[in-house]
Design a protein around this motif. Structure first.
Motif, mmCIF file in Angstrom:
data_model
loop_
_atom_site.group_PDB
_atom_site.id
_atom_site.type_symbol
_atom_site.label_atom_id
_atom_site.label_comp_id
_atom_site.label_asym_id
_atom_site.label_seq_id
_atom_site.Cartn_x
_atom_site.Cartn_y
_atom_site.Cartn_z
ATOM 1 N N GLY A 67 0.814 -1.009 -0.052
ATOM 2 C CA GLY A 67 0.281 -0.213 0.276
ATOM 3 C C GLY A 67 0.995 1.085 -0.266
ATOM 4 N N GLN A 68 2.116 0.748 0.142
ATOM 5 C CA GLN A 68 3.512 2.187 -0.687
ATOM 6 C C GLN A 68 2.857 3.202 -1.247
ATOM 7 N N ARG A 69 3.730 4.180 -1.517
ATOM 8 C CA ARG A 69 3.710 4.569 -3.542
ATOM 9 C C ARG A 69 5.129 5.022 -3.557
ATOM 10 N N VAL A 70 5.778 5.322 -4.426
ATOM 11 C CA VAL A 70 6.851 5.720 -4.846
ATOM 12 C C VAL A 70 7.196 7.321 -5.860
ATOM 13 N N VAL A 71 8.687 7.945 -5.831
ATOM 14 C CA VAL A 71 8.457 8.703 -6.220
ATOM 15 C C VAL A 71 10.408 7.899 -6.683
ATOM 16 N N PRO A 72 9.774 7.822 -8.182
ATOM 17 C CA PRO A 72 10.928 7.455 -9.084
ATOM 18 C C PRO A 72 11.609 8.403 -9.272
ATOM 19 N N GLN A 73 12.654 9.490 -8.688
ATOM 20 C CA GLN A 73 14.019 9.644 -9.123
ATOM 21 C C GLN A 73 15.680 9.338 -9.330
ATOM 22 N N CYS A 74 15.035 7.691 -9.705
ATOM 23 C CA CYS A 74 16.411 7.173 -10.509
ATOM 24 C C CYS A 74 15.902 7.129 -11.501
ATOM 25 N N PRO A 75 16.549 7.510 -12.718
ATOM 26 C CA PRO A 75 16.123 8.171 -13.802
ATOM 27 C C PRO A 75 15.731 6.416 -14.333
ATOM 28 N N PHE A 76 16.064 5.295 -14.058
ATOM 29 C CA PHE A 76 16.167 3.978 -14.397
ATOM 30 C C PHE A 76 14.813 3.734 -14.156
ATOM 31 N N MET A 77 14.472 3.554 -12.601
ATOM 32 C CA MET A 77 12.516 3.449 -12.132
ATOM 33 C C MET A 77 11.781 4.400 -12.937
ATOM 34 N N ALA A 78 12.624 5.607 -13.377
ATOM 35 C CA ALA A 78 11.166 6.206 -14.206
ATOM 36 C C ALA A 78 11.301 6.246 -15.413
ATOM 37 N N ALA A 79 12.277 5.271 -15.854
ATOM 38 C CA ALA A 79 12.563 4.808 -17.621
ATOM 39 C C ALA A 79 11.566 3.167 -17.616
ATOM 40 N N PHE A 80 11.573 2.442 -16.640
ATOM 41 C CA PHE A 80 11.076 1.681 -16.517
ATOM 42 C C PHE A 80 9.327 1.901 -16.212
ATOM 43 N N ILE A 81 9.040 2.511 -15.505
ATOM 44 C CA ILE A 81 7.905 2.436 -15.339
ATOM 45 C C ILE A 81 7.259 3.631 -16.757
ATOM 46 N N GLU A 82 7.826 4.657 -17.347
ATOM 47 C CA GLU A 82 7.268 5.119 -18.456
ATOM 48 C C GLU A 82 6.411 4.237 -19.272
ATOM 49 N N ARG A 83 7.708 3.478 -19.668
ATOM 50 C CA ARG A 83 7.664 2.098 -20.479
ATOM 51 C C ARG A 83 6.318 0.689 -20.063
ATOM 52 N N HIS A 84 6.173 0.840 -18.385
ATOM 53 C CA HIS A 84 5.106 -0.185 -18.246
ATOM 54 C C HIS A 84 3.971 0.786 -17.379
ATOM 55 N N PRO A 85 3.073 0.920 -17.980
ATOM 56 C CA PRO A 85 2.369 1.798 -17.458
ATOM 57 C C PRO A 85 1.246 1.757 -16.344
ATOM 58 N N GLU A 86 1.538 -0.020 -16.645
ATOM 59 C CA GLU A 86 0.587 -0.275 -14.967
ATOM 60 C C GLU A 86 1.350 -0.240 -14.098
ATOM 61 N N TYR A 87 1.882 0.494 -13.834
ATOM 62 C CA TYR A 87 2.420 0.837 -12.197
ATOM 63 C C TYR A 87 2.747 2.323 -12.325
ATOM 64 N N ALA A 88 2.618 3.069 -13.470
ATOM 65 C CA ALA A 88 2.563 4.292 -12.998
ATOM 66 C C ALA A 88 1.353 4.975 -11.709
ATOM 67 N N ASP A 89 -0.007 4.425 -11.706
ATOM 68 C CA ASP A 89 -0.618 4.562 -10.074
ATOM 69 C C ASP A 89 0.342 4.867 -9.097
ATOM 70 N N LEU A 90 1.069 4.140 -8.947
ATOM 71 C CA LEU A 90 2.192 4.296 -8.114
ATOM 72 C C LEU A 90 2.993 5.147 -7.852
ATOM 73 N N VAL A 91 2.570 5.914 -8.551
ATOM 74 C CA VAL A 91 3.685 7.262 -8.598
ATOM 75 C C VAL A 91 3.003 8.526 -8.250
ATOM 76 N N THR A 92 4.099 9.003 -6.790
ATOM 77 C CA THR A 92 3.571 9.743 -6.437
ATOM 78 C C THR A 92 4.342 11.644 -6.393
ATOM 79 N N SER A 93 4.205 12.544 -5.788
ATOM 80 C CA SER A 93 4.950 13.660 -6.000
ATOM 81 C C SER A 93 5.792 13.966 -4.722
ATOM 82 N N PRO A 94 7.081 13.873 -4.399
ATOM 83 C CA PRO A 94 7.777 14.408 -3.267
ATOM 84 C C PRO A 94 6.710 14.735 -1.887
ATOM 85 N N ALA A 95 6.783 14.558 -1.000
ATOM 86 C CA ALA A 95 5.170 15.436 -0.554
ATOM 87 C C ALA A 95 6.160 16.635 0.407
#
Length: 95
Positions: A67-95
């Motif tokens: 039940g957590q969310r991610v902030v993909p500051q790492c370019p590798f993770m950001a690129a992976f999520i871009e290629r796999h939109p099924e994970y896009a709902d996990l992305v949030t902005s830094p608090a």
């Protein structure tokens, strides 16, 4: 070849083991329910074998299950999520 992704909470990272050898990790900073991922590394001996993708998939599936969310500051993770939109709902902005 067996791959296992597990959280090493003491080191604030998710690690991938390939046949019981540490093949890579993705590090995060815990911010409550949000994990800020800062860096991903795959051992050169394990590159081009799908280890990085398996690490991302395993990490994001576990983050979702907890039940957590991610902030993909790492370019590798950001690129992976871009290629796999099924994970896009996990992305949030830094608090």
């Amino acid at each position: 070849m067996s791959m296992l992704v597990e959280e090493n909470s003491a080191k604030h990272r998710y690690e991938i083991l390939v046949d019981d050898a540490l093949a890579g990790f993705t590090a995060y900073l815990p911010r409550g329910e949000v994990l800020v991922f800062t860096h991903t590394e795959v051992d050169p001996n394990f590159q081009n074998m799908g280890v990085g993708s398996a690490l991302m998939r395993g990490t994001l599936d576990q983050v979702r299950a907890q039940g957590q969310r991610v902030v993909p500051q790492c370019p590798f993770m950001a690129a992976f999520i871009e290629r796999h939109p099924e994970y896009a709902d996990l992305v949030t902005s830094p608090a």
